[in-house]
Structures are given as C-alpha cells and as structure tokens.
Design a protein around this motif. Structure first.
Motif, PDB file in Angstrom:
ATOM      1  N   SER A 238       0.943  -1.091   0.066  1.00  0.00           N
ATOM      2  CA  SER A 238       0.059   0.086   0.010  1.00  0.00           C
ATOM      3  C   SER A 238       0.835   1.238  -0.025  1.00  0.00           C
ATOM      4  CB  SER A 238      -1.240   0.066   1.384  1.00  0.00           C
ATOM      5  OG  SER A 238      -0.405   0.128   2.426  1.00  0.00           O
ATOM      6  N   ILE A 239       0.380   2.354  -0.531  1.00  0.00           N
ATOM      7  CA  ILE A 239       0.999   3.589  -0.544  1.00  0.00           C
ATOM      8  C   ILE A 239       0.088   4.495   0.496  1.00  0.00           C
ATOM      9  CG2 ILE A 239       1.226   5.596  -1.762  1.00  0.00           C
ATOM     10  CD1 ILE A 239       3.241   3.872  -2.987  1.00  0.00           C
ATOM     11  N   PHE A 255       5.476   3.403   1.886  1.00  0.00           N
ATOM     12  CA  PHE A 255       5.189   2.399   0.794  1.00  0.00           C
ATOM     13  C   PHE A 255       5.408   1.317   1.672  1.00  0.00           C
ATOM     14  CE2 PHE A 255       7.267  -0.062  -2.728  1.00  0.00           C
ATOM     15  CZ  PHE A 255       5.893  -0.803  -3.325  1.00  0.00           C
ATOM     16  N   THR A 256       4.365   0.741   1.975  1.00  0.00           N
ATOM     17  CA  THR A 256       4.518  -0.724   2.985  1.00  0.00           C
ATOM     18  C   THR A 256       3.776  -1.642   2.469  1.00  0.00           C
ATOM     19  OG1 THR A 256       2.176  -0.106   3.896  1.00  0.00           O
ATOM     20  CG2 THR A 256       3.917   1.198   4.783  1.00  0.00           C
ATOM     21  N   ASN A 269       0.839  -3.274   9.220  1.00  0.00           N
ATOM     22  CA  ASN A 269       1.686  -2.980   8.138  1.00  0.00           C
ATOM     23  C   ASN A 269       3.312  -3.223   8.354  1.00  0.00           C
ATOM     24  OD1 ASN A 269      -0.867  -1.148   7.756  1.00  0.00           O
ATOM     25  ND2 ASN A 269       0.180  -1.107   5.521  1.00  0.00           N
ATOM     26  N   LYS A 270       4.067  -3.347   7.355  1.00  0.00           N
ATOM     27  CA  LYS A 270       5.471  -3.640   7.607  1.00  0.00           C
ATOM     28  C   LYS A 270       6.042  -2.349   6.374  1.00  0.00           C
ATOM     29  CE  LYS A 270       9.359  -6.749   7.516  1.00  0.00           C
ATOM     30  NZ  LYS A 270       9.799  -8.120   7.303  1.00  0.00           N
ATOM     31  N   SER A 271       7.108  -1.566   6.869  1.00  0.00           N
ATOM     32  CA  SER A 271       7.658  -0.552   6.180  1.00  0.00           C
ATOM     33  C   SER A 271       9.091  -0.808   6.376  1.00  0.00           C
ATOM     34  CB  SER A 271       7.149   0.865   6.641  1.00  0.00           C
ATOM     35  OG  SER A 271       7.728   1.852   5.852  1.00  0.00           O
ATOM     36  N   PRO A 272       9.862  -0.307   5.059  1.00  0.00           N
ATOM     37  CA  PRO A 272       9.147  -0.281   3.785  1.00  0.00           C
ATOM     38  C   PRO A 272       8.953  -1.734   2.950  1.00  0.00           C
ATOM     39  CG  PRO A 272      11.473  -0.255   3.629  1.00  0.00           C
ATOM     40  CD  PRO A 272      11.251  -0.389   5.002  1.00  0.00           C
ATOM     41  N   SER A 273       7.984  -1.539   2.114  1.00  0.00           N
ATOM     42  CA  SER A 273       7.652  -2.923   1.157  1.00  0.00           C
ATOM     43  C   SER A 273       8.916  -3.646   0.824  1.00  0.00           C
ATOM     44  CB  SER A 273       6.714  -2.483   0.071  1.00  0.00           C
ATOM     45  OG  SER A 273       6.726  -3.574  -0.839  1.00  0.00           O
ATOM     46  N   GLU A 281      11.423  -2.138 -10.275  1.00  0.00           N
ATOM     47  CA  GLU A 281      10.222  -1.962 -11.639  1.00  0.00           C
ATOM     48  C   GLU A 281       8.937  -1.768 -10.794  1.00  0.00           C
ATOM     49  OE1 GLU A 281      10.423  -4.712 -14.746  1.00  0.00           O
ATOM     50  OE2 GLU A 281      12.313  -3.875 -15.260  1.00  0.00           O
ATOM     51  N   ILE A 282       8.624  -2.590  -9.671  1.00  0.00           N
ATOM     52  CA  ILE A 282       7.494  -2.934  -8.967  1.00  0.00           C
ATOM     53  C   ILE A 282       7.089  -1.335  -8.031  1.00  0.00           C
ATOM     54  CG2 ILE A 282       5.984  -3.822  -7.173  1.00  0.00           C
ATOM     55  CD1 ILE A 282       6.673  -6.469  -8.467  1.00  0.00           C
ATOM     56  N   THR A 283       8.346  -1.240  -7.565  1.00  0.00           N
ATOM     57  CA  THR A 283       8.203  -0.026  -6.670  1.00  0.00           C
ATOM     58  C   THR A 283       7.818   1.113  -7.612  1.00  0.00           C
ATOM     59  OG1 THR A 283       9.892  -0.645  -5.091  1.00  0.00           O
ATOM     60  CG2 THR A 283       9.461   1.621  -5.188  1.00  0.00           C
ATOM     61  N   GLU A 284       8.462   1.441  -8.672  1.00  0.00           N
ATOM     62  CA  GLU A 284       8.316   2.621  -9.663  1.00  0.00           C
ATOM     63  C   GLU A 284       6.898   2.262 -10.109  1.00  0.00           C
ATOM     64  OE1 GLU A 284       9.864   5.129  -9.956  1.00  0.00           O
ATOM     65  OE2 GLU A 284      11.545   4.686  -8.724  1.00  0.00           O
ATOM     66  N   GLU A 285       6.279   1.413 -10.399  1.00  0.00           N
ATOM     67  CA  GLU A 285       4.936   1.249 -11.091  1.00  0.00           C
ATOM     68  C   GLU A 285       3.931   1.439  -9.982  1.00  0.00           C
ATOM     69  OE1 GLU A 285       1.769   0.195 -13.671  1.00  0.00           O
ATOM     70  OE2 GLU A 285       3.869   0.909 -13.939  1.00  0.00           O
ATOM     71  N   CYS A 286       4.200   1.316  -8.632  1.00  0.00           N
ATOM     72  CA  CYS A 286       3.069   1.830  -7.517  1.00  0.00           C
ATOM     73  C   CYS A 286       3.288   3.155  -7.546  1.00  0.00           C
ATOM     74  CB  CYS A 286       3.712   1.019  -6.496  1.00  0.00           C
ATOM     75  SG  CYS A 286       3.239  -0.794  -6.266  1.00  0.00           S
ATOM     76  N   LEU A 287       4.344   3.970  -7.602  1.00  0.00           N
ATOM     77  CA  LEU A 287       4.533   5.252  -7.329  1.00  0.00           C
ATOM     78  C   LEU A 287       3.763   5.793  -8.718  1.00  0.00           C
ATOM     79  CD1 LEU A 287       8.034   5.908  -6.318  1.00  0.00           C
ATOM     80  CD2 LEU A 287       5.909   6.089  -5.183  1.00  0.00           C
TER      81      LEU A 287
END
Length: 403
Positions: A238-239, A255-256, A269-273, A281-287
């Motif tokens: 989640s963001i 970003f958790t 939740n746990k942070s960071p994801s 790539e997944i991090t940037e796609e979520c953003l």
C-alpha cells in the motif's frame, strides 16, 4: 507536483511538520472515531475497537482531541518524554461501546456544551459522514471536507471507472446491480469477489467460494456491486499519502506491505515494502499509478490522509484495488516513526498484539526510552488492561531484519 519519500526525502522531511500543523492546530478538534466505518450491528461485538481511536495521539501536537474513556495519563507522559504529543488537550467522554464516538458526543448535551464553548473552527475525524457534519454544526465548526466529497473519494466503483478510462491496469470483471447477473457470476466455477463500492476492512466484501448467495444478495441490497475474478497474488502493498492546503499539495510518505488475515482482513503493516529493496520496477509502477490516482482524488476536492491498496499478482502485475480517504492503519505508525527518527526510510512493523504483557507499566518497561533508540513503541495501549490488546510499532535500522 506530487512529492514522494523515495525521490524527494530531504524535501519531505522538512515538509511534514507543516503538513501536521495544517491539520492539527489549536483551532482544530480531532476525533479519530474508528467505529464510524463499522456497521452498527457489529459495533457491540468489538468493544475494544473504541480504544483504537487513541492510535492518533503520538502524531498530535498543539491541538485538542476527544477520546473515549479510559485514557491513561501515563501514556501521554511517556509520549511527551519522547518529544511527542506536546500541548495536546485530551477531552475524555464516558465510553459507550454500542455506538460510535461521534454519536456518543451528540447524545451527551453537557459534553456538546463544553465543545461549543471552545469555539473550534474545524473538525477532523477518522472519516466524514452526516453524523460528523451534524456534530460540526452543533458546535459551530466546519468539517475539513463534506460527507459528499468523502463518499465520492472512497468509492471503489468510481476508482475502477477512472482506472479503465486512463488505461491503468484493472482486474478483469464487471459492475452491476442486476440480481440475475450477480447470481450468474456466483454459480461460475471460477473464484469471484463481490465488492461494495463503499465496503471497508473486509466488510462489504464477499466471495462465491466463502459466502452463500443469500449472504451476497442480502449484503448488496440492490445497489451496484463490483464483481472481479480472483487472481493469484503474491502480496498486498500500500501507498500512504496526504493532500493538503487549498492549492492541493500532495506527498507520498509511505510504501508498505499490508499484513492481512486470510488475504482479506487487515492486521497491520510493515515498512518499507519488500519491493523497495528487491524490485525497483514494481516500486516505480506503484508510484506511477499512485500519482495518477492522486490527481484523480485531487479533482474530488478531498484533503486529508489517504491510503492506496495494491495487489501484486504472481506474474508481477500491479493492480490498484482501492483507495481509503481517511486515516488508515499505516498513517499512525508511519508518522510516529518519522517523528521519532526524523526519517521516512526507517524500517518499522505495526501490528496488534495480545498477551505479551498484562499491564501498562510492563509495556513501558520494555519500550524505547529515547527518540534515538530502536525497538518497541506502544502506539496504542488503551485496550490493554480491559481487553488484553495493544497496537505496537517496532522500529529498527534499514539494513536490519525483522525479528
């Protein structure tokens, strides 16, 4: 411009105190009425949840907040020794476990009179609905947004329509209020979810493999449902973000990974994801998807704290599944961790615990004593002595492993 903590950490670490001051200041009355989003017939069966309102205390300063009793002066003193919760005026009201805090206040004339005399200019609540608007009117204040805007911003169907219109990834499915179509999908061999546009925390969320047709038909109540085929997922990150000021500034501050029971009910939740360090790539796609969705939310005129829930499929596709226009479970630990460490990249884990210790003092004895320490922080201790529950934030250095 939308700033995020990954690419603009130095700017955000200076910006967040301004954000908190915008929402929490001497002219504001804060209610973190968690029970507002729980269906009325369920509330009496989870009496401990009223204590979860107190999760917000560590991120408050220079403001006024209403909590259901009991409140613990020792908790406030502990937070203040860590530099948190400075100049917070806690207004306690006798708990009524059968109704929301907002309704409890509306039913207590003397308490209403006390609030009216303080001449608050605005109310910030966990979420906004007609009950909160009525309370604001009773005490001569204004809600930070209207109930109409809040409902629109939380609507999963409107979000899905936006995702389709902007060619963002969506899970295969339809939306309908036709009983026959719902029945048809219920009897399919494939696994389908049936989601209410305004469902929250596992409520208004059904499955053709875990629920009966009667349960779904009773729950949807002739309103439009989202029907989506269940896909295999590997995680649910989640963001966390916030929209504030009249010109609608926005920041992404977390970003958790969500901790879910049975893949559905939220536990923490746990942070960071995990993708923060393992999959750029997944991090940037979520953003990327988050920034598009934030632009959509800005158009609803909503201001406040938010969360966007994602699902990562086993074939590494990223789907935004819902937005939550309210304080989310990750808001409190993310902001508390920042205020303790002055960093948005500190690792933390937030979850409800039962049975670790039985008294307030036992938890304080095993919790951090200085801001620069890593370890246990009792984010919400209110339901401990009566219900044996506590919501714990554990913080550690970025390169350490979870324990």
């Amino acid at each position: 411009m939308i700033l995020n903590f990954i690419h603009h950490s130095n700017v955000l670490e200076k910006e967040i105190p301004e954000v908190l001051w915008y929402f929490f200041n001497p002219e504001t009355l804060v209610l973190n009425d968690t029970r507002l989003l729980i269906i009325p017939e369920v509330i009496p069966h989870i009496p401990f949840v009223g204590g979860y309102d107190q999760r917000i205390l560590p991120i408050l300063s220079n403001t006024h907040v209403v909590f259901s009793e009991p409140t613990n002066n020792g908790t406030l003193e502990y937070f203040q020794k860590l530099g948190l919760s400075q100049w917070v005026n806690i207004l306690g009201i006798q708990n009524n476990p059968d109704i929301s805090l907002t309704e409890n206040i509306l039913n207590t004339p003397d308490f209403l009179k006390t609030l009216r005399e303080k001449s608050f200019k605005k109310i910030i609540n966990f979420s906004i609905d007609a009950r909160v608007e009525k309370l604001a009117k009773e005490i001569g204040a204004e809600c930070i947004v209207s109930s109409e805007i809040s409902e629109k911003a939380n609507n999963k169907l409107l979000l899905k329509q936006y995702l389709i219109e902007t060619w963002l990834p969506t899970v295969e499915g339809i939306f309908t209020n036709n009983k026959d179509i719902i029945t048809q999908y219920f009897h399919k061999k494939e696994h389908y979810f049936f989601k209410s546009p305004q469902g929250v925390s596992g409520y208004g969320f059904w499955s053709n493999q875990k629920n009966t047709l009667d349960e779904i038909l009773h729950g949807y109540n002739w309103k439009e449902l989202i029907i989506e085929q269940v896909i295999e997922k590997e995680s649910s990150p989640s963001i966390q973000f916030c929209i504030y000021w009249a010109e609608k500034k926005a920041i992404i501050f977390g970003f958790t990974d969500q901790i879910l029971e049975g893949g559905q009910h939220y536990l923490g939740n746990k942070s960071p994801s995990i993708y923060f360090s393992t999959d750029k790539e997944i991090t940037e796609e979520c953003l990327r998807q988050s920034e598009s969705i934030i632009q959509y939310i800005i158009q609803t005129w909503y201001v406040g704290f938010w969360g966007i829930d994602f699902m990562i499929s086993t074939d590494k596709k990223v789907y935004a599944t819902e937005v939550n226009a309210r304080f989310t479970g990750a808001t409190y630990p993310a902001m508390s961790s920042f205020l303790l460490t002055n960093s948005l990249s500190t690792s933390w884990k937030y979850i409800t615990h039962e049975g670790i210790a039985s008294t307030y003092q036992e938890y304080i004895n095993i919790s951090i004593k200085e801001k620069w320490e890593y370890g246990l922080f009792p984010l919400c201790i209110a339901p401990l002595e009566e219900y044996g529950r506590i919501q714990v934030l554990t913080i550690w250095e970025l390169d350490e492993h979870d324990v």
